[in-house]
Scaffold this motif. Structure first.
Motif, PDB file in Angstrom:
ATOM      1  N   ASP A 285       0.814  -1.218   0.000  1.00  0.00           N
ATOM      2  CA  ASP A 285       0.000   0.000   0.000  1.00  0.00           C
ATOM      3  C   ASP A 285       0.849   1.271   0.000  1.00  0.00           C
ATOM      4  OD1 ASP A 285      -2.275  -1.619   0.279  1.00  0.00           O
ATOM      5  OD2 ASP A 285      -2.118  -1.569   2.465  1.00  0.00           O
ATOM      6  N   VAL A 286       2.057   1.183   0.529  1.00  0.00           N
ATOM      7  CA  VAL A 286       2.875   2.373   0.750  1.00  0.00           C
ATOM      8  C   VAL A 286       3.181   3.103  -0.548  1.00  0.00           C
ATOM      9  CG1 VAL A 286       5.134   3.183   1.560  1.00  0.00           C
ATOM     10  CG2 VAL A 286       3.822   1.558   2.923  1.00  0.00           C
ATOM     11  N   GLU A 287       3.441   2.379  -1.622  1.00  0.00           N
ATOM     12  CA  GLU A 287       3.791   2.998  -2.902  1.00  0.00           C
ATOM     13  C   GLU A 287       2.701   3.949  -3.386  1.00  0.00           C
ATOM     14  OE1 GLU A 287       6.394   3.873  -5.813  1.00  0.00           O
ATOM     15  OE2 GLU A 287       6.795   2.403  -4.257  1.00  0.00           O
ATOM     16  N   ASP A 288       1.440   3.640  -3.068  1.00  0.00           N
ATOM     17  CA  ASP A 288       0.318   4.449  -3.539  1.00  0.00           C
ATOM     18  C   ASP A 288      -0.086   5.569  -2.581  1.00  0.00           C
ATOM     19  OD1 ASP A 288       0.093   2.886  -5.856  1.00  0.00           O
ATOM     20  OD2 ASP A 288      -1.139   1.404  -4.808  1.00  0.00           O
ATOM     21  N   LEU A 289       0.572   5.649  -1.420  1.00  0.00           N
ATOM     22  CA  LEU A 289       0.222   6.711  -0.473  1.00  0.00           C
ATOM     23  C   LEU A 289       0.622   8.075  -1.040  1.00  0.00           C
ATOM     24  CD1 LEU A 289       1.319   5.221   2.979  1.00  0.00           C
ATOM     25  CD2 LEU A 289      -0.999   5.399   2.052  1.00  0.00           C
ATOM     26  N   THR A 290      -0.271   9.035  -0.932  1.00  0.00           N
ATOM     27  CA  THR A 290       0.012  10.405  -1.370  1.00  0.00           C
ATOM     28  C   THR A 290       0.598  11.190  -0.202  1.00  0.00           C
ATOM     29  OG1 THR A 290      -2.147  11.248  -0.707  1.00  0.00           O
ATOM     30  CG2 THR A 290      -1.971  10.306  -2.942  1.00  0.00           C
ATOM     31  N   ASP A 291       1.040  12.394  -0.479  1.00  0.00           N
ATOM     32  CA  ASP A 291       1.538  13.270   0.589  1.00  0.00           C
ATOM     33  C   ASP A 291       0.455  13.477   1.650  1.00  0.00           C
ATOM     34  OD1 ASP A 291       3.906  13.489  -0.777  1.00  0.00           O
ATOM     35  OD2 ASP A 291       3.507  15.494  -1.567  1.00  0.00           O
ATOM     36  N   LYS A 292      -0.784  13.641   1.212  1.00  0.00           N
ATOM     37  CA  LYS A 292      -1.906  13.840   2.146  1.00  0.00           C
ATOM     38  C   LYS A 292      -2.109  12.606   3.017  1.00  0.00           C
ATOM     39  CE  LYS A 292      -4.082  17.739   0.449  1.00  0.00           C
ATOM     40  NZ  LYS A 292      -3.380  18.837   1.044  1.00  0.00           N
ATOM     41  N   ASP A 293      -2.002  11.402   2.406  1.00  0.00           N
ATOM     42  CA  ASP A 293      -2.136  10.165   3.184  1.00  0.00           C
ATOM     43  C   ASP A 293      -1.056  10.092   4.257  1.00  0.00           C
ATOM     44  OD1 ASP A 293      -4.325   9.224   1.664  1.00  0.00           O
ATOM     45  OD2 ASP A 293      -2.990   8.246   0.213  1.00  0.00           O
ATOM     46  N   PHE A 294       0.184  10.411   3.871  1.00  0.00           N
ATOM     47  CA  PHE A 294       1.275  10.397   4.841  1.00  0.00           C
ATOM     48  C   PHE A 294       1.028  11.416   5.949  1.00  0.00           C
ATOM     49  CE2 PHE A 294       4.098   8.165   1.752  1.00  0.00           C
ATOM     50  CZ  PHE A 294       4.617   7.223   2.631  1.00  0.00           C
TER      51      PHE A 294
ATOM     52  N   LYS B 106      -1.833  12.403   7.097  1.00  0.00           N
ATOM     53  CA  LYS B 106      -2.851  11.841   7.993  1.00  0.00           C
ATOM     54  C   LYS B 106      -2.233  10.826   8.960  1.00  0.00           C
ATOM     55  CE  LYS B 106      -6.628  12.341   4.703  1.00  0.00           C
ATOM     56  NZ  LYS B 106      -7.524  11.610   3.792  1.00  0.00           N
ATOM     57  N   LEU B 107      -1.154  10.171   8.517  1.00  0.00           N
ATOM     58  CA  LEU B 107      -0.459   9.200   9.363  1.00  0.00           C
ATOM     59  C   LEU B 107       0.548   9.881  10.302  1.00  0.00           C
ATOM     60  CD1 LEU B 107       0.233   6.463   6.671  1.00  0.00           C
ATOM     61  CD2 LEU B 107      -1.444   6.345   8.528  1.00  0.00           C
ATOM     62  N   GLY B 108       0.735  11.187  10.129  1.00  0.00           N
ATOM     63  CA  GLY B 108       1.669  11.925  10.966  1.00  0.00           C
ATOM     64  C   GLY B 108       3.083  11.994  10.406  1.00  0.00           C
ATOM     65  N   VAL B 109       3.276  11.464   9.196  1.00  0.00           N
ATOM     66  CA  VAL B 109       4.591  11.508   8.551  1.00  0.00           C
ATOM     67  C   VAL B 109       4.588  12.709   7.621  1.00  0.00           C
ATOM     68  CG1 VAL B 109       6.283  10.231   7.180  1.00  0.00           C
ATOM     69  CG2 VAL B 109       4.693   8.981   8.651  1.00  0.00           C
ATOM     70  N   THR B 110       5.003  13.857   8.155  1.00  0.00           N
ATOM     71  CA  THR B 110       4.904  15.095   7.386  1.00  0.00           C
ATOM     72  C   THR B 110       6.186  15.452   6.645  1.00  0.00           C
ATOM     73  OG1 THR B 110       5.472  16.336   9.364  1.00  0.00           O
ATOM     74  CG2 THR B 110       3.124  16.055   8.885  1.00  0.00           C
ATOM     75  N   ALA B 111       7.313  14.939   7.086  1.00  0.00           N
ATOM     76  CA  ALA B 111       8.587  15.251   6.434  1.00  0.00           C
ATOM     77  C   ALA B 111       8.724  14.452   5.144  1.00  0.00           C
ATOM     78  CB  ALA B 111       9.752  14.950   7.368  1.00  0.00           C
TER      79      ALA B 111
ATOM     80  N   GLN C  80       8.921  10.295   4.269  1.00  0.00           N
ATOM     81  CA  GLN C  80       7.999   9.655   3.333  1.00  0.00           C
ATOM     82  C   GLN C  80       8.785   8.875   2.279  1.00  0.00           C
ATOM     83  OE1 GLN C  80       5.410  12.671   1.695  1.00  0.00           O
ATOM     84  NE2 GLN C  80       4.735  13.351   3.714  1.00  0.00           N
ATOM     85  N   LEU C  81       9.811   9.522   1.729  1.00  0.00           N
ATOM     86  CA  LEU C  81      10.627   8.870   0.703  1.00  0.00           C
ATOM     87  C   LEU C  81      11.374   7.674   1.272  1.00  0.00           C
ATOM     88  CD1 LEU C  81      12.058  11.999  -1.128  1.00  0.00           C
ATOM     89  CD2 LEU C  81      10.234  10.476  -1.910  1.00  0.00           C
ATOM     90  N   ARG C  82      11.828   7.800   2.514  1.00  0.00           N
ATOM     91  CA  ARG C  82      12.547   6.704   3.169  1.00  0.00           C
ATOM     92  C   ARG C  82      11.654   5.474   3.325  1.00  0.00           C
ATOM     93  NH1 ARG C  82      15.708   7.757   8.806  1.00  0.00           N
ATOM     94  NH2 ARG C  82      16.934   5.864   8.810  1.00  0.00           N
ATOM     95  N   VAL C  83      10.413   5.685   3.759  1.00  0.00           N
ATOM     96  CA  VAL C  83       9.471   4.577   3.923  1.00  0.00           C
ATOM     97  C   VAL C  83       9.153   3.961   2.558  1.00  0.00           C
ATOM     98  CG1 VAL C  83       7.122   3.937   4.604  1.00  0.00           C
ATOM     99  CG2 VAL C  83       8.443   5.489   6.030  1.00  0.00           C
ATOM    100  N   LYS C  84       8.877   4.806   1.565  1.00  0.00           N
ATOM    101  CA  LYS C  84       8.557   4.286   0.231  1.00  0.00           C
ATOM    102  C   LYS C  84       9.717   3.473  -0.337  1.00  0.00           C
ATOM    103  CE  LYS C  84       4.956   7.301  -1.507  1.00  0.00           C
ATOM    104  NZ  LYS C  84       4.446   8.031  -2.652  1.00  0.00           N
TER     105      LYS C  84
END
Length: 149
Positions: free
Chosen positions: A38-47, A49-54, A58-62
């Protein structure tokens, strides 16, 4: 965008977050049932909402999830290993100033750590070959470029 999955399916994403030093986000990923695929399809907004704002996080998780999904098809070559370990992707004409060294540590949660100045590589004890391969590949591919410290 969030999907339903069982706890066993989300264990891998929790392990990845743990390995890349993002333990503080484990609960929110588990609560929202985020899986590696699912992570590949997460948008900036999705991240967000998860509290991952940096963006960097986000790029590190993806990237870590992408690497995990490609684990079976990708291979690390010796030049990549050498670059990770020493900062040089080839052996210098006169060799290195000292022998390459491997140090074993007791923390199985750690990714391999390279110390390019003293040409040492820290590896965790007690891992299966599959765990070792996955962690080594993650460390080499997510470690970024060589940086002076």
């Amino acid at each position: 965008m969030f999907v339903t999955c069982s706890y066993s399916e989300d264990t891998d994403i929790i392990n990845i977050l743990h390995e890349i030093g993002m333990r503080t986000f484990e609960d929110v990923f588990r609560e929202n049932m985020i899986r590696i695929q699912d992570v590949e399809d997460l948008t900036d907004k999705d991240f967000e909402k998860l509290g991952v704002t940096a963006i960097g996080l986000q790029l590190r998780v993806k990237q870590a999830c992408r690497n995990q999904r490609q684990e079976d098809t990708s291979e690390i070559n010796l030049n990549q290993l050498l670059a990770f370990w020493t900062g040089a992707d080839t052996i210098p004409p006169l060799g290195f100033h000292k022998k390459l060294e491997i140090k074993f540590v007791e923390d199985p949660a750690l990714l391999p750590v390279a110390h390019t100045c003293d040409l040492s590589l820290e590896l965790s004890r007690g891992e299966t070959p599959e765990e070792f391969h996955r962690k080594m590949e993650l460390a080499i591919t997510c470690g970024g470029e060589f940086h002076l410290a």
